[in-house]
Design a protein around this motif. Structure first.
Motif, mmCIF file in Angstrom:
data_model
loop_
_atom_site.group_PDB
_atom_site.id
_atom_site.type_symbol
_atom_site.label_atom_id
_atom_site.label_comp_id
_atom_site.label_asym_id
_atom_site.label_seq_id
_atom_site.Cartn_x
_atom_site.Cartn_y
_atom_site.Cartn_z
ATOM 1 N N PRO A 42 0.787 -1.234 0.000
ATOM 2 C CA PRO A 42 0.000 0.000 0.000
ATOM 3 C C PRO A 42 0.823 1.290 0.000
ATOM 4 O O PRO A 42 1.643 1.507 0.893
ATOM 5 C CB PRO A 42 -0.825 -0.124 1.285
ATOM 6 C CG PRO A 42 -0.981 -1.590 1.484
ATOM 7 C CD PRO A 42 0.281 -2.205 0.975
ATOM 8 N N MET A 291 -8.276 3.664 8.270
ATOM 9 C CA MET A 291 -6.864 4.002 8.029
ATOM 10 C C MET A 291 -5.969 2.781 8.218
ATOM 11 O O MET A 291 -5.004 2.578 7.487
ATOM 12 C CB MET A 291 -6.408 5.124 8.970
ATOM 13 C CG MET A 291 -6.970 6.494 8.667
ATOM 14 S SD MET A 291 -6.733 7.071 6.967
ATOM 15 C CE MET A 291 -4.946 7.250 6.899
ATOM 16 N N ALA A 292 -6.300 1.958 9.221
ATOM 17 C CA ALA A 292 -5.504 0.751 9.440
ATOM 18 C C ALA A 292 -5.625 -0.166 8.225
ATOM 19 O O ALA A 292 -4.617 -0.647 7.694
ATOM 20 C CB ALA A 292 -5.975 0.038 10.704
ATOM 21 N N GLN A 295 -3.624 0.554 5.210
ATOM 22 C CA GLN A 295 -2.225 0.116 5.284
ATOM 23 C C GLN A 295 -2.079 -1.391 5.078
ATOM 24 O O GLN A 295 -0.964 -1.890 4.961
ATOM 25 C CB GLN A 295 -1.608 0.528 6.626
ATOM 26 C CG GLN A 295 -1.326 2.023 6.725
ATOM 27 C CD GLN A 295 -0.453 2.517 5.605
ATOM 28 O OE1 GLN A 295 0.514 1.875 5.210
ATOM 29 N NE2 GLN A 295 -0.790 3.667 5.037
ATOM 30 N N CYS B 278 -2.318 7.518 12.403
ATOM 31 C CA CYS B 278 -2.644 6.113 12.222
ATOM 32 C C CYS B 278 -1.738 5.472 11.160
ATOM 33 O O CYS B 278 -1.325 4.327 11.294
ATOM 34 C CB CYS B 278 -4.112 6.041 11.820
ATOM 35 S SG CYS B 278 -4.779 4.418 11.934
ATOM 36 N N SER B 282 0.861 2.528 12.137
ATOM 37 C CA SER B 282 0.783 1.234 11.454
ATOM 38 C C SER B 282 2.116 0.865 10.845
ATOM 39 O O SER B 282 2.524 -0.288 10.869
ATOM 40 C CB SER B 282 -0.265 1.278 10.333
ATOM 41 O OG SER B 282 -1.494 1.747 10.796
ATOM 42 N N LYS B 283 2.778 1.825 10.255
ATOM 43 C CA LYS B 283 3.986 1.527 9.525
ATOM 44 C C LYS B 283 5.212 2.158 10.166
ATOM 45 O O LYS B 283 5.747 3.155 9.707
ATOM 46 C CB LYS B 283 3.835 1.890 8.043
ATOM 47 C CG LYS B 283 2.824 0.983 7.312
ATOM 48 C CD LYS B 283 3.325 -0.459 7.169
ATOM 49 C CE LYS B 283 2.224 -1.490 7.080
ATOM 50 N NZ LYS B 283 1.813 -1.856 5.738
ATOM 51 N N TRP B 304 -5.744 1.090 18.558
ATOM 52 C CA TRP B 304 -5.057 0.501 17.397
ATOM 53 C C TRP B 304 -3.638 0.086 17.784
ATOM 54 O O TRP B 304 -3.153 -0.974 17.425
ATOM 55 C CB TRP B 304 -5.077 1.471 16.219
ATOM 56 C CG TRP B 304 -4.321 1.028 14.996
ATOM 57 C CD1 TRP B 304 -3.542 1.824 14.214
ATOM 58 C CD2 TRP B 304 -4.283 -0.284 14.396
ATOM 59 N NE1 TRP B 304 -3.021 1.094 13.177
ATOM 60 C CE2 TRP B 304 -3.445 -0.200 13.263
ATOM 61 C CE3 TRP B 304 -4.854 -1.514 14.719
ATOM 62 C CZ2 TRP B 304 -3.166 -1.296 12.442
ATOM 63 C CZ3 TRP B 304 -4.576 -2.613 13.910
ATOM 64 C CH2 TRP B 304 -3.750 -2.493 12.791
#
Lengths: 324, 442, 264
Positions: A42, A291-292, A295, B278, B282-283, B304
């Motif tokens: 992504p 949003m998660a 990704q 976010c 996540s990354k 999260w």
């Protein structure tokens, strides 16, 4: 000092699926939407082409969604007794790029509307908006199997995305799509093995359908197992890029539906003062869920709150900027 | 992964002297790569080669600590690109940004109170970042003092001018804050400052290349308590750079990027800021700094983070106990299921949408699902009966009826005997609960 | 595992006859059959008795490419024949093979660089096949280092640790397994590994059982490719299963079919 950046070499890319059809393609949509086609993980534009933006959909029910959180009334209350008006508002006012019609009225417990009625609802929404449509049944397979064909026929030429096919129940919807050239949602219960097997079974029924599958890996909401579906999607996307053609399909997720099942989205401010203001919390619960999944490779996000959609849209604008 | 044979070979004298007992330097390099020989047996290896070969045995990403006492935040020492390959170890530090032009004390007080309780867990916003926007050393120092007075959590100090940073550190150096940031312009002074106070130091280049260059210079000054910032602020570029930091450190053991990372949001709108945070969370960001400070803004992010850093190999469990759904009465139905969190939450969701207030008895199965637990004898009639007793259900309700999952219908007889309760066989899948409850309890 | 189909080889009577008669039927049938059954490359070998290996190689390459798009693995000890074949290949090919002997490495690596070909490199030299793993690995390292000097990346090489028949050289088995593991320590990216599978069972009873047992054991030790009988269904099913066990493919109930059909 020149850092040699690390680009993965992939053998395969995600398949592209076109949704909707314009008049010269046999449909009545004002435009088509293409999803998938990723050559990289992504938004890593530096290692491969990401030709299509993830698509933002709003969900429309064909009954008044009395079970939704009361905060939705001010957004949809004026239209939610009329799916066509509701869909039009989603597109014109809230910027939905596609509409998903959930035919709840077909549910034997919620009105048991006939297959013909369902097809008529779809026709009506097709007449009200120009965007491509996603149509899903009421979620009860024995009834849904009766409505797929009439809908697929009534909307022949429109290149719908129709669902859902499941491992135990995929033949009726697959045949309906095959006969009328629609696309199909293949849904698996947070299980990558079943996800792959279902794609194979659909492809075995029709090789042409293999290129019309959108995978719904079943997403969980933030806080309620999101990490399972996140990792399954990451694995599927990695598998796809490394050459697993039976996982190389675009992915869809019911972000709004799942996020708004969470207690954290719904609990009134006065019940949970430690969690902050309810509607804002709910729409950010939905936003964060979306949003998660962006990704982990989601291609089609079915949203619920119009403000969450707006935030995600501008975030996708940012993520689609070249970073090579 | 350690060094490969060819990488080791480059550091060897390439004379094929055979004094190590092997026919060629290449053969010796291969023996070293597979840990069958020791570098000491080469009489001619240089000290530089030794040092280079030694550093290759360090973990790919160094651990850096910010803060002191109970409020230490441990960052780095990650080994994976994807959580499903093993797991992520040290949760991202989430820092709320306070400007020295804000009412720092009030904002810090609000920040310090940010703690959340959900599904039996406590979530904490673990860092506070104080930024010098005023350009005024006295003002920055005052803000730091105000914040330090209101919270004991780990701090990040943001100021570009070493003189201003020095003043701030005079107040809070013993709290081991992260000093942000060493740049091409100030790195010598910033490094000396961080090093003398023993505080971790963020390094910010204008690009990956410049960041690597700066790290090399700072390491040459013998300081390694570093946190990386590639200097980008566009979401997509930050994502690309964070990905490269992680990939190069883990896959290539690229030493200059073998440190934790920090990303600061650029969005002004709080919703967009949460969305941007976010992405970074996540990354691969080890610290995310954002301005948003409201509960409803931080709860989703913290959730999260909690989810992302769970161990995928370990099924997660909810507490095994009796849960209320809605406001059940003494006549409300009771469902029994396992304490595998995914199973429990799905059942809970379906029971909730049935709109009939109920109770769910979650039985301790070590966090595994219904069928697996049944096969493993962790969801047996005896265990369920004992759980019913222990739950206090008998005091809370009048009836003696319990619903078991359809997949373990076979337990009905034994459980009735064991517990003395009437056992109803529920649907196999949770999705059938709504209909089941309507049919039986409406 | 990358499957290199072994069947187009003048060692087999039907292929030798086809070459002699210039009748492509048998060659093309085997090309189709191997592709159909999951081969990723087709090995092309004119056989030991060809009087005109260059012409035979050119002919085999041409007639094979008429029916299959798979990349070819040109298998000969005569490098002029390989070069003649490389000129005709439509897709980047594989050169099979070169030992760790300087003169041969120079010829083959120069050719590989020119044609962008991958190379099967044998862990042997003028002194023959070593017995122990360490010597095999040292030869492999030499091959990688020399290829590197010709600008050929390590992952363009398929190192063959060379397996001997298990009835005459049983003690080589564990050495080959260790070699397969440690070859991966030579460089990053690591060279790939390949085995001519049928060697291991030469002269034994139970040839197919030994072949597939060896194949899955070698895969567990990191083997990347095999020159194999792609039409041995049991072998292909065993390889597909090993890929699942080793988490190289994502499981689904139809995994064997998926593995075999992935090129279609």
């Amino acid at each position: 000092m020149a850092v040699e950046i690390l680009k993965e070499k992939y053998r395969n890319k995600v398949g592209e699926v076109v949704l909707g059809a314009t008049s010269d393609q046999g449909g009545t949509r004002s435009h088509t939407i293409t999803v998938g086609g990723e050559e990289a993980l992504p938004f890593l534009h530096f290692e491969g082409e990401i030709p299509n933006r993830p698509v933002l959909v709003l969900e429309v029910w064909d009954i008044v969604p009395t079970e939704w959180n009361p905060c939705f009334e001010k957004h949809y209350g004026d239209v939610w007794s009329d799916p066509a008006a509701w869909a039009r508002k989603c597109v014109e006012e809230f910027g939905a790029e596609m509409i998903q019609i959930r035919l709840k009225s077909a549910d034997p417990d919620l009105g048991d509307s006939s297959p013909e009625d369902c097809a008529a609802i779809v026709k009506k929404v097709l007449g009200a908006v120009g965007v491509p449509l996603i149509i899903v049944g009421c979620g009860k397979p024995e009834k849904d199997n009766l409505i797929y064909n009439p809908i697929a026929e009534a909307a022949a030429g429109e290149n719908l995305l129709l669902g859902v096919a499941e491992l135990e129940n995929y033949k009726a919807v697959t045949s309906a799509c095959m006969a009328n050239q629609h696309n199909i949602i293949a849904q698996s219960p947070i299980d990558i093995n079943i996800c792959k097997q279902l794609n194979i079974l659909i492809a075995e029924m029709s090789t042409a359908m293999a290129n019309r599958i959108i995978v719904d890996p079943t997403i969980a909401a933030l806080g309620y197992g999101i990490e399972y579906s996140y990792s399954i999607m990451e694995r599927a996307r990695n598998g796809a890029l490394q050459g697993d053609k039976m996982l190389a399909m675009p992915m869809i997720g019911n972000v709004g539906l799942e996020a708004w099942r969470a207690k954290e989205a719904n609990s009134p401010t006065e019940d949970e003062p430690g969690w902050g203001e309810q509607e804002e919390r709910g729409l950010l619960w939905e936003t964060t869920t979306a949003m998660a999944y962006l990704q982990s490779g989601i291609d089609i996000l079915v949203m619920r709150h119009p403000e969450a959609l707006k935030v995600i849209k501008s975030s996708i604008d940012d993520l689609m900027k070249d970073n090579s | 992964m350690g060094l490969t044979g060819l990488e080791i070979y480059r550091h060897l004298p390439k004379t094929n002297c055979k004094e190590c007992g092997l026919p060629t330097c290449l053969a010796f390099a291969m023996a070293l790569a597979s840990a069958k020989a020791s570098l000491d047996t080469c009489p001619y290896v240089t000290d530089e080669a030794k040092a280079a070969l030694d550093s290759a045995s360090a973990p790919p990403i160094k651990m850096v600590k910010v803060g002191v006492g109970d409020h230490i935040v441990e960052l780095g020492e990650e080994t994976e690109i994807f959580r499903h390959d093993k797991r992520f170890f040290h949760p991202t530090g989430i820092a709320v940004l306070i400007s020295d032009t804000d009412d720092a004390a009030a904002k810090a007080e609000k920040f310090d109170a940010l703690e959340f309780h959900r599904v039996g867990m406590d979530y904490i916003t673990d860092m506070v970042a104080v930024k010098c926007d005023s350009g005024d050393a006295a003002k920055f120092k005052a803000a730091i003092e105000a914040v330090a007075g209101k919270t004991k959590k780990a701090m990040i100090l943001l100021a570009e001018d070493p003189a201003i940073m020095e003043g701030a550190l005079a107040v809070v150096a013993d709290r081991k804050p992260l000093v942000y940031a060493a740049t091409a312009e100030n790195y010598a002074k910033m490094t000396a400052l961080a090093k003398s106070k023993g505080c971790p130091l963020a390094v910010r280049g204008k690009s990956l290349d410049e960041t690597a260059e700066l790290v090399e210079k700072i390491v040459a000054l013998d300081y390694k308590e570093l946190v990386l910032d590639s200097g980008a602020c566009e979401t997509s570029k930050v994502l690309a750079n964070l990905t490269q930091f992680r990939r190069l450190a883990v896959r290539k053991k690229y030493r200059l990027f073998g440190y934790p990372t920090i990303a600061i949001t650029s969005k002004e709108d709080p919703r967009e800021e949460v969305a941007q945070a976010c992405v970074y969370l996540s990354k691969y960001a080890d610290i995310v700094v954002l301005k948003a400070c409201e509960k409803q803004q931080l709860l989703p992010l913290l959730s999260w983070r909690q989810n992302l850093y769970t161990d995928p190999q370990k099924p997660i469990a909810v507490e095994a106990k009796l849960y209320d759904v809605g406001t059940p009465s003494e006549n409300s139905p009771v469902y029994v299921t396992t304490n595998f969190s995914l199973t429990y939450f799905i059942v809970e969701g379906e029971v909730e949408s049935s709109r009939i207030p109920s109770r769910i008895l979650s039985v301790d199965t070590n966090g595994i699902s219904v069928l697996t637990a049944y096969a493993d004898n962790k969801f047996s009639a005896e265990i369920i009966a004992a759980a019913i007793k222990k739950s206090g259900l008998e005091e809370k309700i009048k009836h003696r009826k319990i619903v078991i999952p359809g997949y373990v219908a076979v337990l009905k007889g034994a459980l009735e005997e064991e517990s003395g309760w009437e056992v109803m066989v529920g649907p196999r899948e949770a999705s059938g609960i709504t209909k089941f409850s309507k049919d039986n309890f409406a | 595992m990358i499957i290199i189909g072994e069947r187009i080889n003048g060692m087999f009577k039907d292929i030798a006859q086809a070459i002699k008669d210039q009748n492509p039927a048998a060659v093309q049938e085997w090309a189709r059959k191997q592709e159909h059954n999951g081969a990723h490359y087709l090995d092309i070998n004119v056989g030991p008795s060809s009087a005109t290996p260059i012409e035979a190689m050119k002919w085999l390459v041409e007639v094979t490419q008429e029916v299959s798009d798979l990349p070819l693995c040109l298998d000969s000890t005569k490098y002029d024949a390989i070069e003649a074949g490389l000129k005709l290949c439509k897709r980047p090919a594989m050169i099979n093979s070169v030992p760790a002997e300087m003169a041969k490495m120079e010829r083959v690596f120069a050719m590989a660089a020119e044609y962008g070909a991958e190379v099967v490199a044998l862990a042997m030299n003028e002194e023959g096949i070593p017995k122990d793993a360490d010597s095999r690995i040292a030869l492999a390292a030499e091959l990688v280092a020399t290829a590197d000097a010709f600008g050929i990346a390590p992952d363009m090489l398929y190192i063959d640790p060379l397996v001997l028949p298990c009835n005459v050289a049983q003690d080589h088995g564990p050495e080959v397994m260790r070699t397969l593991r440690e070859i991966k320590l030579i460089s990053d990216p690591a060279p790939k590994t390949v085995i001519g599978l049928s060697n291991v069972s030469q002269g034994t009873k139970n040839r197919e059982l030994i072949n597939r047992t060896f194949a899955v054991m070698a895969m567990a030790n990191g083997l990347d490719a095999g020159i194999v009988d792609a039409n041995d269904d049991e072998l292909m099913a065993a390889i597909a299963s090993a890929r699942i066990i080793l988490n190289m493919d994502i499981y689904c109930d139809s995994y064997v079919n998926v593995f075999i059909q992935r090129n279609r």
